[in-house]
Design a protein around this motif. Structure first.
Motif, mmCIF file in Angstrom:
data_model
loop_
_atom_site.group_PDB
_atom_site.id
_atom_site.type_symbol
_atom_site.label_atom_id
_atom_site.label_comp_id
_atom_site.label_asym_id
_atom_site.label_seq_id
_atom_site.Cartn_x
_atom_site.Cartn_y
_atom_site.Cartn_z
ATOM 1 N N GLN A 79 -1.868 15.072 -1.653
ATOM 2 C CA GLN A 79 -3.203 14.680 -1.423
ATOM 3 C C GLN A 79 -3.290 13.140 -2.374
ATOM 4 O OE1 GLN A 79 -6.791 16.976 -3.065
ATOM 5 N NE2 GLN A 79 -5.501 18.909 -2.509
ATOM 6 N N ALA A 80 -2.358 13.043 -3.354
ATOM 7 C CA ALA A 80 -2.168 11.930 -3.969
ATOM 8 C C ALA A 80 -1.696 10.649 -3.021
ATOM 9 C CB ALA A 80 -1.457 11.801 -5.066
ATOM 10 N N LEU A 81 -0.598 11.095 -2.006
ATOM 11 C CA LEU A 81 0.095 10.253 -1.287
ATOM 12 C C LEU A 81 -0.808 9.791 0.036
ATOM 13 C CD1 LEU A 81 2.689 8.738 -0.587
ATOM 14 C CD2 LEU A 81 3.473 10.904 0.240
ATOM 15 N N LEU A 135 8.044 9.005 5.542
ATOM 16 C CA LEU A 135 6.712 9.043 5.426
ATOM 17 C C LEU A 135 5.627 8.647 6.459
ATOM 18 C CD1 LEU A 135 5.444 8.192 2.533
ATOM 19 C CD2 LEU A 135 5.793 5.666 2.796
ATOM 20 N N VAL A 141 1.751 12.088 -10.176
ATOM 21 C CA VAL A 141 1.064 13.388 -10.123
ATOM 22 C C VAL A 141 2.212 14.573 -10.717
ATOM 23 C CG1 VAL A 141 0.496 15.466 -8.460
ATOM 24 C CG2 VAL A 141 -0.607 12.998 -8.396
ATOM 25 N N LEU A 142 3.285 14.242 -10.565
ATOM 26 C CA LEU A 142 4.526 14.975 -10.953
ATOM 27 C C LEU A 142 5.050 14.702 -12.240
ATOM 28 C CD1 LEU A 142 6.617 14.798 -7.774
ATOM 29 C CD2 LEU A 142 4.800 16.506 -8.309
ATOM 30 N N ARG A 199 -7.337 6.713 -5.901
ATOM 31 C CA ARG A 199 -6.532 5.319 -5.148
ATOM 32 C C ARG A 199 -5.821 4.613 -6.461
ATOM 33 N NH1 ARG A 199 -9.200 5.808 -0.069
ATOM 34 N NH2 ARG A 199 -7.656 4.736 1.246
ATOM 35 N N GLU A 203 -8.415 18.856 -7.941
ATOM 36 C CA GLU A 203 -7.142 19.325 -7.779
ATOM 37 C C GLU A 203 -6.017 19.157 -9.050
ATOM 38 O OE1 GLU A 203 -8.388 16.994 -5.770
ATOM 39 O OE2 GLU A 203 -6.861 15.421 -5.204
ATOM 40 N N PRO A 235 -3.948 9.472 1.345
ATOM 41 C CA PRO A 235 -4.746 8.214 1.909
ATOM 42 C C PRO A 235 -4.127 6.860 1.756
ATOM 43 C CG PRO A 235 -5.579 9.358 -0.274
ATOM 44 C CD PRO A 235 -4.400 9.894 0.302
ATOM 45 N N GLY A 236 -3.299 6.708 0.640
ATOM 46 C CA GLY A 236 -2.510 5.418 0.565
ATOM 47 C C GLY A 236 -1.523 5.270 1.606
ATOM 48 N N ALA A 237 -1.000 6.286 2.111
ATOM 49 C CA ALA A 237 0.026 6.176 3.218
ATOM 50 C C ALA A 237 -0.534 5.951 4.405
ATOM 51 C CB ALA A 237 0.842 7.527 3.335
ATOM 52 N N GLN A 242 1.835 6.891 -6.674
ATOM 53 C CA GLN A 242 0.660 7.745 -6.860
ATOM 54 C C GLN A 242 1.310 9.359 -6.911
ATOM 55 O OE1 GLN A 242 -2.195 6.949 -7.860
ATOM 56 N NE2 GLN A 242 -2.805 5.214 -6.628
ATOM 57 N N ALA A 243 1.843 9.618 -5.715
ATOM 58 C CA ALA A 243 2.494 10.953 -5.890
ATOM 59 C C ALA A 243 3.340 11.261 -6.651
ATOM 60 C CB ALA A 243 3.190 10.932 -4.030
ATOM 61 N N ALA A 272 1.236 4.143 -2.776
ATOM 62 C CA ALA A 272 0.880 5.723 -2.584
ATOM 63 C C ALA A 272 1.885 6.385 -3.047
ATOM 64 C CB ALA A 272 0.595 5.683 -1.012
ATOM 65 N N TRP A 273 2.982 6.003 -2.719
ATOM 66 C CA TRP A 273 4.292 6.624 -3.326
ATOM 67 C C TRP A 273 4.265 6.946 -4.764
ATOM 68 C CZ3 TRP A 273 7.416 9.929 -1.427
ATOM 69 C CH2 TRP A 273 8.695 10.410 -1.861
ATOM 70 N N ALA A 296 0.692 -1.233 0.232
ATOM 71 C CA ALA A 296 -0.064 0.008 -0.139
ATOM 72 C C ALA A 296 1.011 1.221 -0.077
ATOM 73 C CB ALA A 296 -0.961 0.040 1.257
ATOM 74 N N LEU A 297 1.818 1.213 0.886
ATOM 75 C CA LEU A 297 2.922 2.321 0.851
ATOM 76 C C LEU A 297 3.409 2.801 -0.504
ATOM 77 C CD1 LEU A 297 4.437 2.002 4.419
ATOM 78 C CD2 LEU A 297 2.597 3.574 3.609
ATOM 79 N N LEU A 355 11.714 14.088 2.746
ATOM 80 C CA LEU A 355 10.365 13.352 1.781
ATOM 81 C C LEU A 355 10.320 14.452 0.730
ATOM 82 C CD1 LEU A 355 9.010 10.826 2.170
ATOM 83 C CD2 LEU A 355 7.077 12.214 2.785
ATOM 84 N N ALA A 367 9.216 17.354 -5.175
ATOM 85 C CA ALA A 367 8.160 18.493 -5.135
ATOM 86 C C ALA A 367 7.509 18.506 -3.561
ATOM 87 C CB ALA A 367 6.951 18.059 -6.148
ATOM 88 N N HIS A 386 13.110 13.904 -1.410
ATOM 89 C CA HIS A 386 13.086 12.690 -2.343
ATOM 90 C C HIS A 386 12.158 12.649 -3.465
ATOM 91 C CE1 HIS A 386 14.950 9.040 -0.843
ATOM 92 N NE2 HIS A 386 15.367 9.900 0.275
ATOM 93 N N LEU A 387 10.938 13.345 -3.342
ATOM 94 C CA LEU A 387 9.969 13.141 -4.253
ATOM 95 C C LEU A 387 10.094 14.205 -5.375
ATOM 96 C CD1 LEU A 387 6.991 12.301 -4.987
ATOM 97 C CD2 LEU A 387 6.171 13.824 -3.828
ATOM 98 N N GLU A 419 -1.127 18.881 -4.438
ATOM 99 C CA GLU A 419 -1.884 17.805 -5.107
ATOM 100 C C GLU A 419 -1.016 16.392 -5.061
ATOM 101 O OE1 GLU A 419 -2.750 16.589 -9.492
ATOM 102 O OE2 GLU A 419 -2.074 18.740 -9.402
ATOM 103 N N ALA A 420 0.226 16.512 -4.996
ATOM 104 C CA ALA A 420 1.114 15.473 -4.723
ATOM 105 C C ALA A 420 0.620 14.825 -3.381
ATOM 106 C CB ALA A 420 2.468 15.632 -4.902
#
Lengths: 312, 312
Positions: free
Chosen positions: B67-69, B11, A90-91, A138, A276, B71-73, A86-87, A83-84, A79-80, B44, B50, B47-48, B64-65
């Motif tokens: 928000q993407a991260l 995280l 976005v970029l 998700r 967003e 819920p999954g986290a 997903q983030a 999620a990562w 899951a983590l 973090l 952004a 790393h990303l 936005e990023a």
DNA sequence: GTATCACTCAAGAATTTCTTGACTGAGGCT
DNA sequence: AGCCTCAGTCAAGAAATTCTTGAGTGATAC
């Protein structure tokens, strides 16, 4: 013996070890030495207050506690990781994932993909066909194009114009059944994928719009709109098609729409994305292209009379 | 800009911050200073590649990023936390969670809980009544007791003896309907929870075993076996009850089973647990107590004639 | 009977993570 | 307006953790 989460690095080491059932391979996966991994597992076992692995000399084996921990740990890290990603997605301004029903994908999107790729070579477009309503947040999908009445709560929704249906068939069949009256005797193709519409938008409705009585007899039924249109292309019968589903086959002469009468439902396609994400460059580009592409062929139907089904 | 998982501590800091929408409160949750948390979030974001939060001066807001991260986290860490608790539960020899259908729970288990607690004061027994088949490994349940034909793949399964059914009623009703023939005119109670049995094990079957014709007329239907027996206790009708469901009420005189004939199905209760947990002390203790408790009252039915339904 | 394999151990090194204490800038209060 | 408070940031050094190295163990394979 703490009740809260143990050190995450150790838990991660355990996850890898449990998945590989080998400390050595787990160490390799995590790019550390076996000694480090061994140490992590040991520290996790200390936290728990009990061993997680039974050390046999050539292999390791999960203890009962280990078996209890392993599946959940794997789920959690997966899951983590999702999620990562997903983030990160976005970029990523170069890729764009679109989900749409199988029919729109096959009959409208897929044939235009090349066009879009030429107009936006920097965008890597992926299609995900499926009826399941995906969770944009998700499931890693940027845009959904869905047909129906649609409430679209919590999403940015750009509706296309209301959809309508008109009979389509091969030129051969059109010659054989030149009038609406004659059409009643033609083999009719039913598209069950739009049977959810209310008021109905089916063969009886279309004949009613013509002022003709019609009671459906036997006919060929398809659960997907694209299969119904494909069947019409082979000449086995006459289908009642929605604009986006028939446009390609009509333009290329495989099908004709000889009766200039269409019935219009309130249902329509909507272009959906996360609020967003509305202004992300690739989404904006796709949205603008999508609606421009619809407009391009709008003139084709100028001579059609369009009757809303709610007036019938 | 790595594709693999970022540092988990960072995280985790993000997860807390996103849940509280406040770095200060997140820091408090994790027992660190706000500075440490700020640093983690920053690392973090590095790393990303952004920002994850927009820093407004009195508050923070997810980008936005972010928000993407988020819920999954949250899902991921929750999964890990649940997994860890599962592992800890395995080590806990004092508690035992048992799931069973609502009827067995109400009519057999609950009345005996006090007995079990006295025999094993060190064990903290919890009942979880429900029809849903729980996943023993994931749902934190140690023992399941289920009724049916049961394949029980991958589980340690201890079957009880095949189950049978016999009519039960209040003594009043028993006096009013002294013979099987008379019983046909009595108000009958139907237990729909065992309608899945095949061959059927219902009123017509029981009368057939008596050599009597019977076509079901009206009657009271219950979807739970315990409700059917409860109804019989109030004297509104006669129920066809399984042994464990009726034993308590029969022993305490609320119900009688005047006809010494029972019909037997192949279906039965099974005591299920994970194979690796079979020998855990509290599970072993409960299993032994469970089967001993059944045996205790077996003599009560010595004078019953038991006819397998498959012979009818 | 020797080699090998898989894990362990201990010491010290490297890296990460945390704290302290000073700083910033916006909003609210008097 | 001026001051206070609040929420987050920064930088330096301290603390904790995580890692590597290199030697060690014991069972299995050949």
């Amino acid at each position: 013996m703490s009740d809260r989460l143990p050190p995450l690095t150790a838990l991660r080491a355990f996850d890898a070890a449990a998945r590989h059932m080998s400390f050595a391979r787990a160490a390799e996966e995590l790019n550390v030495t076996p000694a480090a991994l061994s140490f992590q597992i040991k520290s996790l076992e200390e936290h728990l207050g009990a061993p997680l692995f039974r050390r046999l000399n050539r292999a390791v084996e999960l203890t009962e506690a280990g078996q209890a921990l392993a599946p959940g740990a794997e789920d959690g890290f997966r899951a983590l990781s999702v999620a990562w990603q997903q983030a990160r997605r976005v970029l990523d301004t170069t890729s764009l994932t679109v989900t749409a029903g199988p029919a729109l994908t096959a009959k409208w999107l897929a044939p235009r993909l090349y066009e879009f790729a030429r107009a936006h070579p920097e965008i890597d477009l992926r299609l995900s066909a499926g009826l399941r309503m995906m969770d944009l947040r998700r499931d890693g999908v940027d845009v959904a194009i869905r047909f129906g009445y649609g409430s679209d709560q919590g999403l940015a929704s750009y509706p296309a114009r209301a959809e309508w249906l008109t009979p389509v068939m091969t030129p051969d069949l059109a010659a054989r059944y030149p009038t609406p009256e004659a059409l009643r005797r033609a083999p009719l193709i039913y598209d069950d994928s739009i049977s959810f519409l209310s008021p109905a938008c089916d063969w009886p409705t279309w004949f009613r719009a013509q002022g003709l009585e019609f009671t459906p007899g036997s006919g060929i039924h398809f659960s997907n709109a694209d299969h119904a249109i494909d069947a019409a292309c082979t000449g086995v019968g006459v289908a009642l098609g929605r604009r986006p589903m028939i446009i390609k086959d009509v333009m290329e002469g495989r099908l004709v729409a000889p009766f200039k009468l269409a019935i219009e439902t309130e249902a329509r396609f909507r272009f959906l994305c996360l609020p967003e994400a509305e202004e992300r460059p690739q989404i904006k580009a796709f949205r603008e292209w999508f609606f421009a592409e619809i407009e391009k062929t709008a003139h084709m139907w100028d001579d059609f009379e369009i009757i809303p089904v709610k007036d019938l």
